[in-house]
Design an enzyme around this catalytic site. Structure first.
Site, PDB file in Angstrom:
ATOM      1  N   SER A  75      55.477 -10.861   2.567  1.00 11.46           N
ATOM      2  CA  SER A  75      54.095 -10.786   2.102  1.00 11.46           C
ATOM      3  C   SER A  75      53.514 -12.185   1.978  1.00 11.46           C
ATOM      4  CB  SER A  75      54.029 -10.066   0.751  1.00 11.46           C
ATOM      5  OG  SER A  75      52.687  -9.883   0.342  1.00 11.46           O
ATOM      6  N   ASP A  76      52.214 -12.301   2.218  1.00 11.24           N
ATOM      7  CA  ASP A  76      51.529 -13.574   2.055  1.00 11.24           C
ATOM      8  C   ASP A  76      50.088 -13.303   1.644  1.00 11.24           C
ATOM      9  OD1 ASP A  76      51.940 -16.616   2.604  1.00 11.24           O
ATOM     10  OD2 ASP A  76      49.957 -16.161   3.412  1.00 11.24           O
ATOM     11  N   GLN A  77      49.490 -14.248   0.923  1.00 15.76           N
ATOM     12  CA  GLN A  77      48.148 -14.026   0.405  1.00 15.76           C
ATOM     13  C   GLN A  77      47.316 -15.301   0.440  1.00 15.76           C
ATOM     14  OE1 GLN A  77      47.311 -13.508  -3.965  1.00 15.76           O
ATOM     15  NE2 GLN A  77      46.877 -11.402  -3.335  1.00 15.76           N
TER      16      GLN A  77
END
Length: 214
Positions: A75-77
């Protein structure tokens, strides 16, 4: 074949969210370059990094699990303010600058999510948006918040699960977990694409160990 669930992140916030699914998992820490590519927009960036984290996580752990089906979660944001990609501030000065730029504005967070199976080479990826409406904040309020919570490794310079909630007028999105960094509704769907039904797995998930950290 037994299934082993792995979170390719050492974020305590993502770990806490994944624990809500009541499934055992281990963690790895993929070390990747998060620099955006030339002309790469926010959606493409977080999708690429989430997938890269999942695949790198698979490389780190696959040799240790030859007899298990691995499902690696990446996951990345990032946030987008005035059409500019904003990542982690890393310093107090940058955090104050980010929040000053966000004051009184509505900004969008994009969270990339990927589930990768090394055995099948199948990867499932999506990007989930979430809109945050900031209050009009004074310089004193911003400094007080940053010094109190030190959100230096959070995209957008706040922790919505903590005191950061005081910065907002309104939140808009399909899944409140998205803002913290792991959209669980989408994750459940992606795991299902790899044959893991979260509800069925409560009875027959084949790994019975307690959650471990690698």
């Amino acid at each position: 074949m037994p299934v082993k669930l792995v979170l390719a992140s050492t974020s305590v916030y993502r770990q806490a969210l994944l624990q809500k699914l009541n499934l055992p998992f281990s963690t790895v820490s993929p070390d990747i370059d998060e620099t955006p590519l030339a002309n790469e927009d926010a959606v493409d960036l977080v999708a690429r990094l989430a997938e890269q984290k999942a695949k790198t996580g698979g490389q780190l752990i696959s040799a240790d699990s030859p007899d298990e089906k691995l499902l690696i979660i990446g996951s990345d944001q990032v946030a987008v303010i005035d059409e500019q990609i904003v990542g982690k501030p890393h310093t107090i000065e940058n955090a104050i600058k980010q929040l000053t730029n966000a004051s009184g504005k509505s900004i969008t967070f994009y969270t990339g999510l990927s589930v990768y199976c090394p055995q099948t080479q199948k990867v499932s990826t999506c990007v989930e948006p979430f809109n945050v409406h900031f209050k009009n904040l004074t310089t004193e309020q911003i400094k007080a918040y940053v010094l109190a919570e030190q959100p230096l490794y959070c995209a957008g310079s706040f922790k919505s699960e903590g005191l950061g909630i005081a910065l907002f007028e309104k939140l808009e999105g399909d899944d409140p977990n998205t803002l913290i960094g792991l959209p669980l509704i989408k994750l459940i769907n992606l795991l299902g694409q790899h044959g893991l039904c979260v509800l069925s797995a409560q009875n027959d998930f084949l790994i019975k160990d307690e959650t471990v950290t690698r």
